[in-house]
Scaffold this active site. Sequence first.
Site, PDB file in Angstrom:
ATOM      1  N   CYS A   1      -2.548  45.603  -0.810  1.00  0.00           N
ATOM      2  CA  CYS A   1      -1.492  45.993   0.123  1.00  0.00           C
ATOM      3  C   CYS A   1      -0.236  45.162  -0.072  1.00  0.00           C
ATOM      4  CB  CYS A   1      -1.981  45.909   1.562  1.00  0.00           C
ATOM      5  SG  CYS A   1      -2.572  44.272   2.001  1.00  0.00           S
TER       6      CYS A   1
ATOM      7  N   GLU B   1      -5.365  36.644  -0.352  1.00  0.00           N
ATOM      8  CA  GLU B   1      -3.976  36.228  -0.582  1.00  0.00           C
ATOM      9  C   GLU B   1      -3.861  34.730  -0.789  1.00  0.00           C
ATOM     10  OE1 GLU B   1      -1.470  37.466   2.714  1.00  0.00           O
ATOM     11  OE2 GLU B   1      -3.066  37.135   4.164  1.00  0.00           O
TER      12      GLU B   1
END
Length: 576
Positions: A504, A433
């Site tokens: 996700c 991320e």
Amino acid sequence: MENRLMGIAASDGIAIGKAYLLTEPDLTFAKKTIDNPEGEITRLLDSFENAKSEVQAIRDHVAIAVGEEEAQVFDAHVMVLSDPEMLDTIKSNITDNKVNAEQALADVSGLFIAMFEGMVDNPYMQERAADIRDVTERVMGHLLGVKIPSPATIKEEVVIVAKDLTPSDTAQLNRRYVKGFVTDIGGRTSHSAIMARSLEIPAVVGTKTITELAADGVMVIIDGLEGNIIVNPDEATLAEYKEKQTAFETQKEEWAKLKDAETVTKDGKHVELAANIGTPKDLQGVNDNGAEAIGLYRTEFLYMDSEQFPTEQEQFEAYKAVLEGMNGKAVVVRTMDIGGDKELPYLQLPEEMNPFLGYRAIRICLAEPDMFRTQLRALLRASVYGKLRIMFPMIATLNEFREAKQMLEEEKAKLVAEGQSVSDEIEVGIMIEIPAAAVLAHQFAKEVDFFSVGTNDLIQYTMAADRMNERVSYLYQPYNPAILTLLKHVIDSAHAEGKWVGMCGEMAGDQTAVPLLLGLGLDEFSMSASSILKTRSLLAKLDSKEMEALAHKAINECSTVEEVIALVEELTESLS
Ligand code: PEP
Ligand code: MG
């Protein structure tokens, strides 16, 4: 008159209902010198009594609607309201200083709050300051005749209108009565939006001005499919949206037929469709929607729902419940990701200029090893109850991963030495991320068991566009060729080392993104449970080889996000 505005569609469905304004009440008052202290004291006592019966009613309601544990917060409020010391001090303040009840209340509660906040060695007492703040607000509301909204006590069907909703506001919403919500601020990946999807209630965020447009009690339509809001709809609009609501319900029934179906593309390729959860309570939605795994368990909510750090045993129980609830299906548990917009009242961190770029997640965990090791031990002990995958959030450097993994190994060795059983098959991965980790994915891939791409943060960091800020939401572009190129590098790097890649972030359940992600070779798609069935239905219509060509074209021939969207739309139109 009918009024329309546009926001960001945050959770599917259509909600129609009366607006319940959940906004900061205006509690301003003027200081007055009074010559009738008895009259002021009577007003004060009445307001305390009214506030007490109100809090008692909220407490009873929350105990039934939400749970006994959640209701206990209100016991502390009743205690403050029953404490003679505070009340007597306010009374003396009125008599001695000849001031109105509002001023006396504000002065005394200010002193009490400062006193409790000063107890730096006693976090329990420090937290009492928040109770006094809440109670003061409620009593002040009664003195001024201003309503203090209490979402937990709603007893009729409404749609919530708010500036923003905190995760704890959202957790208190009762699905039976709250049919949807709409906010001024926020984006698709702010946590209120994510919670709306897990509660499966329609939501639109980032409208900028809904709290100015909608008065309490007016009719509001929330179109969570398109991001439209209609205040005071006329008959024709109401009929149109009721029809749209029915059509959506019918569509959902169609998708529900896929609950037990395998997730395969048109050409027979299997991908894993997993769910994101915040608490063990979300398991119901996971199973109802036919998830094949849990791709992200956000454990920070366990910490946020508690008044102090959850003990190893409490954490163990929660992780075990989730692993057992999944009956051997894989569960990716992410270690605590506090920070950004997720605060922990008992972990007092200094205010930061840029919390999303600050002290959060793995950075806190590595700096507070006792806290981190407690979580790791709880996870290791729970590992024998299912198929556990452990994931570290916000990894920027290989050293961070190595350090976290080392701690995990050490705790495992200790537990084994203590005679505890720990699974030998735990996979250990990281969230991708932070752009630095994405760029260096080929090196990370040699050391981790898997990646899960957290696009909510990856996009905001790559595009330098705050995920919570509706003013820059036009720059928050999941399908930008820059993002797709980065994703391709991550996926190819993992595959080159024989590792799997999941996603996700919210992009995984985005219907425009799914064809591209399939084409890029994503192995696991993890999303709000409410998006699983429609994604399974979409994947069944897609040919993986054709999607490979589509992704290739998007990366190599498109230079803007509009071109990518046009490319995908051309494809999806040909499907239906
Ligand atoms: C992400 O960043 O994509 C993610 C899944 O984590 P969170 O939304 O909790 O930051
Ligand atoms: Mg994140």
